[in-house]
Design a protein around this motif. Sequence first.
Motif, short mmCIF file in Angstrom:
data_model
loop_
_atom_site.label_atom_id
_atom_site.label_comp_id
_atom_site.label_asym_id
_atom_site.label_seq_id
_atom_site.Cartn_x
_atom_site.Cartn_y
_atom_site.Cartn_z
N GLU A 99 -6.72 5.47 -7.15
CA GLU A 99 -6.35 5.37 -5.85
C GLU A 99 -7.33 6.42 -5.05
O GLU A 99 -8.03 6.12 -4.19
CB GLU A 99 -5.06 5.57 -5.27
CG GLU A 99 -4.56 4.43 -5.38
CD GLU A 99 -3.06 4.51 -4.54
OE1 GLU A 99 -2.48 5.73 -4.18
OE2 GLU A 99 -2.69 3.46 -4.21
N GLY A 103 -10.31 5.33 -2.54
CA GLY A 103 -10.23 5.68 -1.04
C GLY A 103 -11.30 6.47 -0.68
O GLY A 103 -12.07 6.59 0.15
N ASP A 185 -3.88 11.07 -0.60
CA ASP A 185 -3.39 10.70 0.64
C ASP A 185 -4.41 10.69 1.48
O ASP A 185 -4.63 9.80 2.45
CB ASP A 185 -2.23 11.68 0.98
CG ASP A 185 -0.97 10.96 1.57
OD1 ASP A 185 -0.73 9.80 1.10
OD2 ASP A 185 -0.33 11.65 2.25
N ALA A 186 -5.23 11.89 1.55
CA ALA A 186 -6.22 11.76 2.74
C ALA A 186 -7.42 10.67 2.45
O ALA A 186 -7.90 10.06 3.47
CB ALA A 186 -6.64 13.29 2.80
N THR A 188 -7.40 7.98 0.74
CA THR A 188 -7.00 6.53 1.15
C THR A 188 -6.85 6.33 2.45
O THR A 188 -7.14 5.23 2.97
CB THR A 188 -5.75 6.19 0.00
OG1 THR A 188 -4.59 7.21 0.47
CG2 THR A 188 -5.93 6.19 -1.40
N LEU A 189 -6.36 7.19 3.23
CA LEU A 189 -6.10 7.05 4.58
C LEU A 189 -7.47 7.04 5.37
O LEU A 189 -7.76 5.90 5.87
CB LEU A 189 -5.36 8.40 5.20
CG LEU A 189 -5.19 8.26 6.82
CD1 LEU A 189 -4.15 9.28 7.20
CD2 LEU A 189 -6.42 8.74 7.64
N LEU A 190 -8.35 7.63 4.98
CA LEU A 190 -9.61 7.64 5.37
C LEU A 190 -10.47 6.21 5.03
O LEU A 190 -10.91 5.50 5.87
CB LEU A 190 -10.61 8.74 4.82
CG LEU A 190 -12.17 8.91 5.58
CD1 LEU A 190 -12.43 8.96 7.00
CD2 LEU A 190 -12.65 9.98 4.80
N GLY A 191 -9.99 5.74 3.55
CA GLY A 191 -10.60 4.52 3.09
C GLY A 191 -10.21 3.32 4.17
O GLY A 191 -10.94 2.59 4.50
N VAL A 192 -8.92 3.39 4.25
CA VAL A 192 -8.16 2.16 5.00
C VAL A 192 -8.93 2.17 6.41
O VAL A 192 -9.15 1.17 7.15
CB VAL A 192 -6.81 2.47 5.08
CG1 VAL A 192 -5.89 1.49 6.25
CG2 VAL A 192 -6.03 2.23 3.42
#
Lengths: 274, 305
Positions: A99, A103, A185-186, A188-192
Amino acid sequence: MATNSNKTNYKLTDKDFKQMNIRSLLFNQVGWNYERMQGSGYLYLILPQLRKMYGDHTPELKKMMKMQNQFFNTSNFFNTIISGIDMAIEEKEGVNSLETVAGIKAGLMGPFAAIGDSIFAALVPAIMGAIAANMAVQGNVVGAILWMLVNFVIMWFRWIQLKFAYKQGVSLVNEMQGQLNALTDAATLLGVYVVGALAATMVNTHVIFVAHLGKMTVNLQDKIDMIMPKLVPALIVGAIYWMLGRKRMTSTKAIFIVIIVAVVLSALGIIGKA
Amino acid sequence: MGSGIAIWQVIILTIYSMYQIMDELTLQTSLSQPIWAGIIAGLVMGDLKTGLIIGGSLQLTVLGVGTFGGASKIDANSGTVMATAFAIGTGMKPEVAVAALGVPVASLMIQTDIVARFANTFFQHRIDKLIDEENYSGIERNYLYGYLPWTLSRGIPVFLALAFGGPFVRTAVDYMNTNLAWLSNGLATAGALLPAVGFAILLRYLPVKKHWPYLILGFVITAMLSTIYGNVTLLGTTIAGMNAKFTTVFANLPMLGIALIGFALAAMQYNRSVKESNLVAAQPKQNAGATDLDEQDGEIHGDEL
């Protein structure tokens, strides 16, 4: 690999960097396609390294290959920076990093595409092109040769950045020891977030249908723009996302459906290329 | 051939046009630029100076036209090859050659370019299947098959134009644009739409359910800013067209700015997660102390045994 299924015991060597660099310089973008752009190219570039890390015919390798074969598109002047960071993380965390890597790839491809395009697809050709063209119209080849030399210097930068990025990646992973969850977390957030941004700029479709109600003409796209600009691309991505979640739906089936629907709707004069 | 261009010249120029697209995609030595197209076509046709002048002037016309995000761009390379070959071979004026041959070839190339990018989608899906079959050499082979669509998409139009001349290419383009217009428009639309499939698959790999607010943020910020920037640019070019005194040029939406907002959001999330995990880590420490006591108990038990 037998002792700890999650960690890889392979460390990248200079030979690996050389192989990745050759693949990047000579073969990057050969498989470029509408659906995933440089997706298969990213996998091709690191495939030998993935095989060494996870071992042939392991479920881990298959899982990572699938993830690495997804949508990817960035500047081909900076692509190995992302590969280098990716390799450093995978080397340390193995299949656990799936993941995080997905991300980081999605999150970094947008910014690097923006920087790379503005420098190497716009600025350098504008400057070197002007010099070369002005000399050429006077019958002088020196400007063109100079341009090529500059591009060879750029190639040298493309060559050395991989190892540099890998080292940065290693120290990043070591610094964030035990913080893989926070990093994931960071990332995947940026990826989304970046996928959301790309959906707004890279799905260039709009409604061309104009309704004629008596003497009144209603331009549907204008009405949609009043609700929310780029709503059509967002709905399309959402619809395909939903479709992919259905049982017995494969990405191959999905792409055929999309092509047929697009051709039919375009022939009927409902949607068109923006 | 009867056009003043020998068959060996046609073949070499076709091979060059096939090579230049691969150079553009991979090494980027500048050999794909109009200036080099002029030099190479000039050398092949035996008049370097004419090639340089044509390549140089076409280079100036595309100055600052770059490719962004894989979009098709004006094909000045084939225009240069045509103009140089016909100017030297038949004495046609370079400007006439560009208009009569370069433009039709470029419009034929827009179609073949779309077909090539579609064809590679097919290989992309073959690779999906070969991953399941764990056929590693098959993956690499199917990736490299991408050479075929790419090189043919350039080689075919250039070869047809050089070998059969402008009227033939124009007939082909006319046929594509009238009888097959529905198909070529449809494929162009589908091509513009296909990245949506890529994004949707990618979102299946990312925790959308957890981060969905950021999907909305990324989309809305970009959609609105790109609309504003687009409209302002349009206004600027319109006013510049009406009034020569208006010389301000508006830039396009800087995607880096969009990305930096994302970085800031990601950094905030990172700090939050670190803080949370420290809190969680702090609590088990007390528990850890408790287990230590238990272990001391255990040791006592052990001593008893």
